[in-house]
Every structure is written in structure tokens, then in C-alpha cells.
Design a protein around this motif. Structure first.
Motif, mmCIF file in Angstrom:
data_model
loop_
_atom_site.group_PDB
_atom_site.id
_atom_site.type_symbol
_atom_site.label_atom_id
_atom_site.label_comp_id
_atom_site.label_asym_id
_atom_site.label_seq_id
_atom_site.Cartn_x
_atom_site.Cartn_y
_atom_site.Cartn_z
ATOM 1 N N GLU A 5 0.832 -1.202 0.000
ATOM 2 C CA GLU A 5 0.000 0.000 0.000
ATOM 3 C C GLU A 5 0.868 1.255 0.000
ATOM 4 O O GLU A 5 0.586 2.229 -0.674
ATOM 5 C CB GLU A 5 -0.901 -0.009 1.227
ATOM 6 C CG GLU A 5 -1.807 1.190 1.308
ATOM 7 C CD GLU A 5 -2.707 1.144 2.528
ATOM 8 O OE1 GLU A 5 -3.435 2.124 2.738
ATOM 9 O OE2 GLU A 5 -2.693 0.150 3.274
ATOM 10 N N GLN A 6 1.933 1.230 0.823
ATOM 11 C CA GLN A 6 2.861 2.348 0.864
ATOM 12 C C GLN A 6 4.189 1.864 1.417
ATOM 13 O O GLN A 6 4.266 0.827 2.064
ATOM 14 C CB GLN A 6 2.332 3.511 1.698
ATOM 15 C CG GLN A 6 2.378 3.313 3.192
ATOM 16 C CD GLN A 6 1.802 4.503 3.957
ATOM 17 O OE1 GLN A 6 0.956 5.229 3.458
ATOM 18 N NE2 GLN A 6 2.250 4.687 5.170
ATOM 19 N N TYR A 27 5.066 13.291 -7.213
ATOM 20 C CA TYR A 27 3.962 12.894 -6.344
ATOM 21 C C TYR A 27 3.337 14.116 -5.675
ATOM 22 O O TYR A 27 3.917 15.200 -5.653
ATOM 23 C CB TYR A 27 4.466 11.953 -5.250
ATOM 24 C CG TYR A 27 4.554 10.488 -5.643
ATOM 25 C CD1 TYR A 27 4.699 10.071 -6.956
ATOM 26 C CD2 TYR A 27 4.501 9.517 -4.661
ATOM 27 C CE1 TYR A 27 4.783 8.723 -7.285
ATOM 28 C CE2 TYR A 27 4.594 8.166 -4.978
ATOM 29 C CZ TYR A 27 4.728 7.774 -6.288
ATOM 30 O OH TYR A 27 4.802 6.446 -6.598
ATOM 31 N N ARG A 30 -0.824 13.543 0.208
ATOM 32 C CA ARG A 30 -2.171 13.060 0.489
ATOM 33 C C ARG A 30 -2.862 14.064 1.415
ATOM 34 O O ARG A 30 -2.266 14.545 2.376
ATOM 35 C CB ARG A 30 -2.100 11.694 1.170
ATOM 36 C CG ARG A 30 -3.474 11.132 1.500
ATOM 37 C CD ARG A 30 -3.402 9.779 2.133
ATOM 38 N NE ARG A 30 -2.815 9.891 3.468
ATOM 39 C CZ ARG A 30 -2.318 8.883 4.164
ATOM 40 N NH1 ARG A 30 -2.307 7.671 3.667
ATOM 41 N NH2 ARG A 30 -1.817 9.063 5.362
ATOM 42 N N VAL A 41 2.384 11.864 3.659
ATOM 43 C CA VAL A 41 2.318 10.712 2.771
ATOM 44 C C VAL A 41 2.155 11.257 1.361
ATOM 45 O O VAL A 41 1.269 12.072 1.098
ATOM 46 C CB VAL A 41 1.134 9.773 3.123
ATOM 47 C CG1 VAL A 41 1.080 8.605 2.149
ATOM 48 C CG2 VAL A 41 1.248 9.284 4.559
ATOM 49 N N GLU A 43 1.573 10.588 -2.733
ATOM 50 C CA GLU A 43 0.894 9.634 -3.612
ATOM 51 C C GLU A 43 1.100 10.055 -5.059
ATOM 52 O O GLU A 43 1.327 11.235 -5.340
ATOM 53 C CB GLU A 43 -0.604 9.615 -3.322
ATOM 54 C CG GLU A 43 -0.945 9.203 -1.914
ATOM 55 C CD GLU A 43 -2.430 9.316 -1.609
ATOM 56 O OE1 GLU A 43 -2.926 8.448 -0.886
ATOM 57 O OE2 GLU A 43 -3.089 10.264 -2.087
ATOM 58 N N THR A 49 -0.582 5.500 -11.601
ATOM 59 C CA THR A 49 -0.374 4.410 -10.666
ATOM 60 C C THR A 49 0.964 4.555 -9.953
ATOM 61 O O THR A 49 1.851 5.261 -10.406
ATOM 62 C CB THR A 49 -0.399 3.048 -11.394
ATOM 63 O OG1 THR A 49 0.651 3.033 -12.359
ATOM 64 C CG2 THR A 49 -1.730 2.814 -12.059
ATOM 65 N N ALA A 52 2.304 4.646 -2.603
ATOM 66 C CA ALA A 52 2.465 5.824 -1.743
ATOM 67 C C ALA A 52 3.795 5.738 -0.980
ATOM 68 O O ALA A 52 4.308 4.648 -0.711
ATOM 69 C CB ALA A 52 1.300 5.917 -0.765
#
Length: 134
Positions: A5-6, A27, A30, A41, A43, A49, A52
């Protein structure tokens, strides 16, 4: 089945590290999930795609030969141009003693760098000219 996920990076200055990685990867931060959420964080931008990347404040020292690191790919950019861009954002070259003397078949050239917090990462890609490693 589980999926990543990250990835969380240990950093001492989460804001500085967040700025570096946001620029390096394109990026975005978030949005806060609750009032006073200051967790940084990053993303991928909406519609793209990627995994994170969280800035995890830590007092652990940076290790010279980390057990885990990020591998980046320069994409269509020349490897040396991408390395120069990352150096301009605040990365440092790492004197890496483990470049192979002879590349393995199909291996792309790569360079080992450190982010603004000293975390090692690799950048691979195609070169128009120059050496294979370093």
C-alpha cells in the motif's frame, strides 16, 4: 493476497524529505485524513499508478548498506540527466563499492544516490554515452 500500500522512509526532517520525494517522483501530498493529521504521505497524482511513500520520523541512524532501498527508473530521460536533476533537488552521490565489474546480461546502468536524509536509493536507465555504472 497482500499488496504494498505504501513504503515508509525513516527520516529526521519529514518536511524536507517530503519536498525532495514529491519533486523527485512528481507525487502529491495526500490530504489530511482527520483534523491535525500532519503525517506526510505522498501519492502518485490522480489518474496515475504507483505506491504511496510516507515520511516516518525516526531517530535511527542511516546505514551505509541498507537492507531495503528504493529503485527508481529514469524513464525516457537519459540516466545522467535524471541523476543531475535529482542532485539538483538535494540528493548526494554515494561512493558505492558494489558496482559489478561486468554488468549482468540485460542489466541497465545505475547510479546509487542518497536523499536529503541520507537514505540510499538507486536510479537505473539508458545512457546515450559514458560509463556503465557510477
Amino acid at each position: 493476497m497482500s499488496m504494498i500500500e505504501q513504503v515508509s522512509l525513516g527520516v529526521t526532517d519529514d518536511r524536507r524529505a517530503g519536498r525532495f520525494w514529491a519533486e523527485a517522483l512528481g507525487y502529491v501530498r495526500r490530504p489530511p485524513r482527520y483534523p491535525a493529521d500532519e503525517w506526510i504521505v505522498l501519492e502518485p497524482p490522480p489518474g496515475t499508478t504507483g505506491v504511496a511513500l510516507a515520511m516516518d520520523v525516526s531517530e535511527s541512524p542511516v546505514t551505509e548498506f541498507p537492507r531495503i532501498h528504493l529503485d527508481l527508473h529514469a524513464g525516457d530521460r537519459d540516466l545522467d540527466d535524471e541523476v543531475d536533476r535529482l542532485l539538483g533537488l538535494g540528493a548526494d552521490r554515494v561512493d558505492w563499492p558494489h558496482y559489478p565489474a561486468v554488468p549482468e546480461p540485460g542489466q541497465l546502468p545505475y547510479v546509487v544516490l542518497a536523499d536529503t536524509e541520507g537514505n540510499r536509493f538507486c536510479v537505473s536507465g539508458h545512457r546515450r554515452a559514458g560509463t556503465f555504472f557510477g
